[in-house]
Enzyme design. Structure first.
Site, PDB file in Angstrom:
ATOM      1  N   ARG A   7       0.839  -1.298  -0.080  1.00  0.00           N
ATOM      2  CA  ARG A   7      -0.016  -0.073   0.035  1.00  0.00           C
ATOM      3  C   ARG A   7       0.715   1.336  -0.128  1.00  0.00           C
ATOM      4  O   ARG A   7       0.540   2.277   0.416  1.00  0.00           O
ATOM      5  CB  ARG A   7      -0.968   0.012   1.206  1.00  0.00           C
ATOM      6  CG  ARG A   7      -1.968  -1.019   1.160  1.00  0.00           C
ATOM      7  CD  ARG A   7      -2.918  -0.987   2.624  1.00  0.00           C
ATOM      8  NE  ARG A   7      -4.006  -2.008   2.344  1.00  0.00           N
ATOM      9  CZ  ARG A   7      -5.013  -1.748   2.121  1.00  0.00           C
ATOM     10  NH1 ARG A   7      -5.541  -0.553   2.377  1.00  0.00           N
ATOM     11  NH2 ARG A   7      -6.020  -2.522   2.203  1.00  0.00           N
ATOM     12  N   GLY A  21       5.476  12.736  14.822  1.00  0.00           N
ATOM     13  CA  GLY A  21       4.332  13.289  14.057  1.00  0.00           C
ATOM     14  C   GLY A  21       4.311  14.791  14.046  1.00  0.00           C
ATOM     15  O   GLY A  21       5.249  15.593  14.851  1.00  0.00           O
ATOM     16  N   ASP A  57       0.960  23.767  12.974  1.00  0.00           N
ATOM     17  CA  ASP A  57       0.236  24.954  12.669  1.00  0.00           C
ATOM     18  C   ASP A  57      -0.523  25.233  13.946  1.00  0.00           C
ATOM     19  O   ASP A  57      -0.744  24.393  15.043  1.00  0.00           O
ATOM     20  CB  ASP A  57      -0.916  24.661  11.751  1.00  0.00           C
ATOM     21  CG  ASP A  57      -1.494  22.993  11.844  1.00  0.00           C
ATOM     22  OD1 ASP A  57      -0.789  22.029  11.296  1.00  0.00           O
ATOM     23  OD2 ASP A  57      -2.517  22.907  12.509  1.00  0.00           O
TER      24      ASP A  57
HETATM   25  N1  HPA Z   1      -5.539  18.580  13.854  1.00  0.00           N
HETATM   26  C1  HPA Z   1      -5.401  17.246  13.842  1.00  0.00           C
HETATM   27  N2  HPA Z   1      -4.056  16.540  13.408  1.00  0.00           N
HETATM   28  C2  HPA Z   1      -3.115  17.667  13.080  1.00  0.00           C
HETATM   29  C3  HPA Z   1      -3.351  18.838  12.886  1.00  0.00           C
HETATM   30  C4  HPA Z   1      -4.815  19.503  13.258  1.00  0.00           C
HETATM   31  O1  HPA Z   1      -5.013  20.673  13.199  1.00  0.00           O
HETATM   32  N3  HPA Z   1      -2.148  19.469  12.545  1.00  0.00           N
HETATM   33  C5  HPA Z   1      -1.253  18.218  12.495  1.00  0.00           C
HETATM   34  N4  HPA Z   1      -1.874  17.168  12.873  1.00  0.00           N
END
Ligand code: HPA
Length: 235
Positions: free
Chosen positions: A43, A89, A204
């Site tokens: 995958r 992550g 973010d």
């Molecule tokens: N929400 C969920 N997971 C994420 C986000 C988010 O804003 N940014 C990076 N991973």
């Protein structure tokens, strides 16, 4: 081979670093591992096994969300005798107290998800990191002179939603940021008595819509990658 991973038994190391994105797994293998070998591409979820400072390590992607990391981490723990998974992550901050590029070490993952309940009968809505990986990450960060904040995280099933308010579960557990995988990883590790940790870089800031740009992303994530690799050699 397992259902979703085509590596042979023995081709996966005891310690696995797990970004969400397969191309990030490739980036780590290409830039940090020696003698690395692509051991599974089912995958297009790439798994590479190689050496970092002489220690055998596998880097493989989790994909996005609980179902995906739930499948890969379960098969790694149960079919490849993996002892430790460190997820690396990104997360979105609910508060401007966090800044872009901040690095977080997850203490507890809180979720509205029923994953842990229906998979393993775990009723709690917050699950801690499992085993010694969390402490080793903190120690390693100190050695590298890297500022890493220990924090709770909201693990959500939802990326897009209509209500801009911080979700109740995040308020309840004092979670300053959100991602989508740690809760399922910690649930699997808790049930199977394995080590699991999650390191996150803030990509973010939700209230201001600031984001790390695509160009900045690679460099920004290098610190977290190096922290995870330096931690992995301690197992
Ligand atoms: N929400 C969920 N997971 C994420 C986000 C988010 O804003 N940014 C990076 N991973």
């Amino acid at each position: 081979m397992s259902v979703h991973i085509s590596a042979k038994k023995g081709e996966i190391a005891k310690t696995v670093l797990m970004p969400g994105d397969p191309l990030r797994a490739k980036y780590i293998a290409d830039n940090y591992l020696t003698d690395s070998k692509l051991v599974s591409k089912t995958r297009n979820i790439f798994f590479y096994t190689g050496f970092y400072k002489g220690k055998e390590i596998t880097v493989g992607a989790s994909g996005m969300g609980f179902p995906s990391i739930g499948i890969y981490s379960f098969e790694l723990f149960t079919e490849y005798e993996v002892d430790t998974i460190i997820r690396i992550g990104t997360c979105g901050a609910y508060t401007t107290d966090l800044k872009l590029f901040d690095i977080l070490n997850v203490e507890n993952a809180a979720s509205e998800s029923t994953y842990a309940k229906f998979a393993w009968g775990i009723e709690e809505d917050a699950i801690s990191n499992q085993g010694s990986a969390f402490e080793k990450i903190n120690e390693t960060a100190k050695e590298l002179n890297l500022t890493v904040k220990a924090t709770n995280i909201h693990s959500s099933d939802i990326f897009y939603r209509k209500d801009p308010a911080v979700p109740e579960i995040a308020v309840k557990h004092d979670c300053p940021a959100v991602e989508m995988e740690a809760f399922a990883l910690f649930a699997n590790a808790k049930h199977l008595r394995k080590n699991a940790a999650t390191i996150l870089t803030v990509s973010d800031i939700i209230p201001t819509h600031e984001q790390i740009s695509a160009d900045e992303r690679e460099m920004a994530l290098r610190k977290m990658m190096e922290l995870s690799l330096e931690t992995a050699i301690k197992f």
